[in-house]
Enzyme design. Sequence first.
Site, PDB file in Angstrom:
ATOM      1  N   GLU A  92      -3.403  -2.558   6.987  1.00 22.35           N
ATOM      2  CA  GLU A  92      -3.934  -1.263   7.404  1.00 22.35           C
ATOM      3  C   GLU A  92      -4.578  -1.344   8.777  1.00 22.35           C
ATOM      4  O   GLU A  92      -5.397  -0.505   9.148  1.00 22.35           O
ATOM      5  CB  GLU A  92      -4.955  -0.735   6.384  1.00 22.35           C
ATOM      6  CG  GLU A  92      -6.220  -1.543   6.264  1.00 22.35           C
ATOM      7  CD  GLU A  92      -6.153  -2.634   5.198  1.00 22.35           C
ATOM      8  OE1 GLU A  92      -7.213  -3.005   4.678  1.00 22.35           O
ATOM      9  OE2 GLU A  92      -5.051  -3.113   4.887  1.00 22.35           O
ATOM     10  N   ASN A 115      -4.875   2.789  -2.335  1.00 16.25           N
ATOM     11  CA  ASN A 115      -3.776   2.168  -3.076  1.00 16.25           C
ATOM     12  C   ASN A 115      -4.088   2.072  -4.571  1.00 16.25           C
ATOM     13  O   ASN A 115      -3.226   2.323  -5.424  1.00 16.25           O
ATOM     14  CB  ASN A 115      -3.481   0.777  -2.526  1.00 16.25           C
ATOM     15  CG  ASN A 115      -2.654   0.820  -1.258  1.00 16.25           C
ATOM     16  OD1 ASN A 115      -1.872   1.739  -1.047  1.00 16.25           O
ATOM     17  ND2 ASN A 115      -2.816  -0.182  -0.404  1.00 16.25           N
TER      18      ASN A 115
END
Length: 288
Positions: free
Chosen positions: A179, A144
Amino acid sequence: MNNPTPETLMNQSLDKIFNDLETLSQRIKACDSSRVAHCTSEEILALVRIIRGMTPEQWQQLGGEERFPEWFAVPMGHDNSSSLQHIQDQLDRLAFQKNHDPLTQLPNRHVFDVTLQRELERAYRFKHPVSLCIIDLDDFKKINDTYGHPCGDHVLRKVADILTRVLRQTDIPSRIGGEEFAIILPGTGLVRSQRLLSRLQVDFRALRIPCSDDEAPVRITCSMGLATSRGRERILPDKLYAAADQALYKAKKQGKDTIETAPLMDLAPVRQDTLVLQEEKHFLFAKK
């Protein structure tokens, strides 16, 4: 005088709707509980209004553009069967949205919790195994930070695609956190679960996800924690989840990209009073 066109009817209906909504909004804000009972009730109320000159498809497009996802459109034509089918389709869509993660389309945490409890009860009832795996993508924050959140979302969708493609129809994958994913494996013991997870890891390592024209495709690995109940004792969902989570923590600590297993929690020792010693066997079966 010419009849108004469908577009004119639609615009007139929309103008009236927005006026009604503005009036309704003001009335709700000014709602006085002394005059209107249960003004702040937690009950849900659906208001239906007719829009002339608009098809369900046009409303779906407009609703998406204007962000009206909670509006429930019902066609009011002469074909009742078509109207009922449209209602059923919308109910199915709403039910799917309630039970699935919007990004990956996998079952969400609520479905996971309900399913895990059901499968543990079933395992105990029929005395067959059930396994739980928790998967965590390694160094996902770095993806990210380096490529941006759209790339991270793309990675999560690719992981969900692999889970959907590789797992058996009886297995239940879910997205349970940012995640983190979970897989419930009904009727599957420790060894078979390890084999299946090893195949998943191979597919995860083979992923090449393009996120930028200037950068190499993103590659991922994942850590997995596996816990198994043999169905011999009634195991609470929290206990099995905690065991899988502890195994996941161990996998992270061991260097990531590994599968760690928790000890079998219902490996009950064999009762000594059911054992027959070798000497007793020899005595019992010896010929006289």
